[in-house]
Design an enzyme around this catalytic site. Sequence first.
Site, PDB file in Angstrom:
ATOM      1  N   ASN A  62       0.466  -1.369   0.051  1.00 48.78           N
ATOM      2  CA  ASN A  62      -0.526   0.322   0.056  1.00 48.78           C
ATOM      3  C   ASN A  62       1.478   1.524  -0.422  1.00 48.78           C
ATOM      4  OD1 ASN A  62       0.707  -0.682   2.860  1.00 48.78           O
ATOM      5  ND2 ASN A  62      -1.442   0.289   3.348  1.00 48.78           N
ATOM      6  N   GLU A  64       0.175   5.104   0.498  1.00 53.30           N
ATOM      7  CA  GLU A  64      -0.494   6.084   1.026  1.00 53.30           C
ATOM      8  C   GLU A  64      -0.233   7.877   0.596  1.00 53.30           C
ATOM      9  OE1 GLU A  64      -0.891   5.286   5.076  1.00 53.30           O
ATOM     10  OE2 GLU A  64      -2.273   3.529   5.003  1.00 53.30           O
ATOM     11  N   ASN A  65      -1.097   8.707   0.790  1.00 54.08           N
ATOM     12  CA  ASN A  65      -0.779  10.018   0.539  1.00 54.08           C
ATOM     13  C   ASN A  65      -1.314  11.088   1.745  1.00 54.08           C
ATOM     14  OD1 ASN A  65      -1.120  12.912  -1.202  1.00 54.08           O
ATOM     15  ND2 ASN A  65      -0.187  11.369  -2.344  1.00 54.08           N
ATOM     16  N   ALA A  66      -0.798  11.410   1.627  1.00 52.04           N
ATOM     17  CA  ALA A  66      -0.923  13.010   2.436  1.00 52.04           C
ATOM     18  C   ALA A  66      -2.672  13.731   2.069  1.00 52.04           C
ATOM     19  CB  ALA A  66       0.009  13.856   2.713  1.00 52.04           C
ATOM     20  N   TYR A  68      -5.647  11.682   1.425  1.00 54.22           N
ATOM     21  CA  TYR A  68      -5.725  10.263   1.641  1.00 54.22           C
ATOM     22  C   TYR A  68      -6.500   9.779   0.901  1.00 54.22           C
ATOM     23  CZ  TYR A  68      -4.908  11.303   6.855  1.00 54.22           C
ATOM     24  OH  TYR A  68      -4.388  11.861   8.148  1.00 54.22           O
ATOM     25  N   CYS A  73      -4.036   0.860  -2.596  1.00 52.41           N
ATOM     26  CA  CYS A  73      -3.852  -0.692  -1.533  1.00 52.41           C
ATOM     27  C   CYS A  73      -2.962  -1.444  -2.272  1.00 52.41           C
ATOM     28  CB  CYS A  73      -5.374  -0.974  -1.409  1.00 52.41           C
ATOM     29  SG  CYS A  73      -7.023  -0.928  -0.905  1.00 52.41           S
ATOM     30  N   GLU A  75      -2.809  -4.648  -2.901  1.00 55.43           N
ATOM     31  CA  GLU A  75      -3.199  -5.760  -3.870  1.00 55.43           C
ATOM     32  C   GLU A  75      -3.744  -4.873  -4.855  1.00 55.43           C
ATOM     33  OE1 GLU A  75      -5.057  -4.665  -0.897  1.00 55.43           O
ATOM     34  OE2 GLU A  75      -6.230  -6.162  -0.383  1.00 55.43           O
ATOM     35  N   CYS A 112     -10.865  -4.658   0.808  1.00 59.19           N
ATOM     36  CA  CYS A 112     -11.346  -4.110   0.705  1.00 59.19           C
ATOM     37  C   CYS A 112     -12.182  -4.230  -0.553  1.00 59.19           C
ATOM     38  CB  CYS A 112     -10.537  -2.806   0.687  1.00 59.19           C
ATOM     39  SG  CYS A 112     -10.141  -1.823  -1.308  1.00 59.19           S
ATOM     40  N   CYS A 115     -10.942  -3.056  -3.924  1.00 58.84           N
ATOM     41  CA  CYS A 115      -9.906  -4.048  -4.189  1.00 58.84           C
ATOM     42  C   CYS A 115     -10.524  -5.441  -5.003  1.00 58.84           C
ATOM     43  CB  CYS A 115      -8.548  -4.682  -3.404  1.00 58.84           C
ATOM     44  SG  CYS A 115      -7.624  -3.730  -3.706  1.00 58.84           S
TER      45      CYS A 115
HETATM   46  N1  THU Z   1      -5.233  -1.686   2.817  1.00 55.48           N
HETATM   47  C1  THU Z   1      -4.629  -1.939   1.498  1.00 55.48           C
HETATM   48  O1  THU Z   1      -3.712  -1.791   1.515  1.00 55.48           O
HETATM   49  N2  THU Z   1      -4.895  -3.098   1.623  1.00 55.48           N
HETATM   50  C2  THU Z   1      -6.326  -4.371   2.351  1.00 55.48           C
HETATM   51  O2  THU Z   1      -6.849  -5.320   2.034  1.00 55.48           O
HETATM   52  C3  THU Z   1      -6.698  -3.225   3.072  1.00 55.48           C
HETATM   53  C4  THU Z   1      -6.784  -2.046   3.658  1.00 55.48           C
HETATM   54  C5  THU Z   1      -4.201  -0.085   2.771  1.00 55.48           C
HETATM   55  C6  THU Z   1      -5.201   0.476   2.690  1.00 55.48           C
HETATM   56  C7  THU Z   1      -4.749   1.815   3.798  1.00 55.48           C
HETATM   57  O3  THU Z   1      -3.031   2.405   3.191  1.00 55.48           O
HETATM   58  C8  THU Z   1      -4.311   0.692   5.108  1.00 55.48           C
HETATM   59  O4  THU Z   1      -4.316  -0.762   4.649  1.00 55.48           O
HETATM   60  C9  THU Z   1      -5.455   1.565   5.745  1.00 55.48           C
HETATM   61  O5  THU Z   1      -6.333   1.084   5.548  1.00 55.48           O
END
Ligand code: THU
Length: 164
Positions: A62, A64-66, A68, A73, A75, A112, A115
Amino acid sequence: MDKMKIEIVLDVYNNIQELTEADQLLLQSARSITSIAYAPYSHFLVGAAAVLNNGEIIKGTNQENASYPVGICAERALLASTANLYPDVPIVSMAIAYHNLNGSSNKPVSPCGMCRQALSEFENRTNQHIRLLLSGMEGEVFIVEKSSELLPLSFGKKDLHNKL
Ligand code: THU
């Protein structure tokens, strides 16, 4: 009026040692790559590792970014890399692991909703089901034979082109 019942079946293993050697290696890769996830906001590090039909292993984490919603993810990062590096090559299995820096990481989590949709599209475009191995850094492992089982009544290409 009829009712429809939709069930999913998972294989539940107590730990990584109960898996085949190939599955153990794939899950180990997913666990190990959590270390390079970029998750400074959630502190929830996700790693994914997939084996393709051509034998290649592709990984994702995953990012992330400031701002959000810009984050992606593990996947979907993996699916994008796969499609760019090896267009049209199907995925056999994908292991997904997470390291929760705020708590424990010993129960599997599943992808999620966004995904699941992306996995469903990937399955359709490559004409092959994706097997999922879900786990934390230790403990139980869930195996789902087809990722599409996690998205019943899915929306897809078939719905957009249903007049053809
Ligand atoms: N996240 C994933 O990368 N995959 C998942 O299956 C669930 C959530 C990430 C998204 C975010 O960066 C962090 O987990 C918290 O939600």
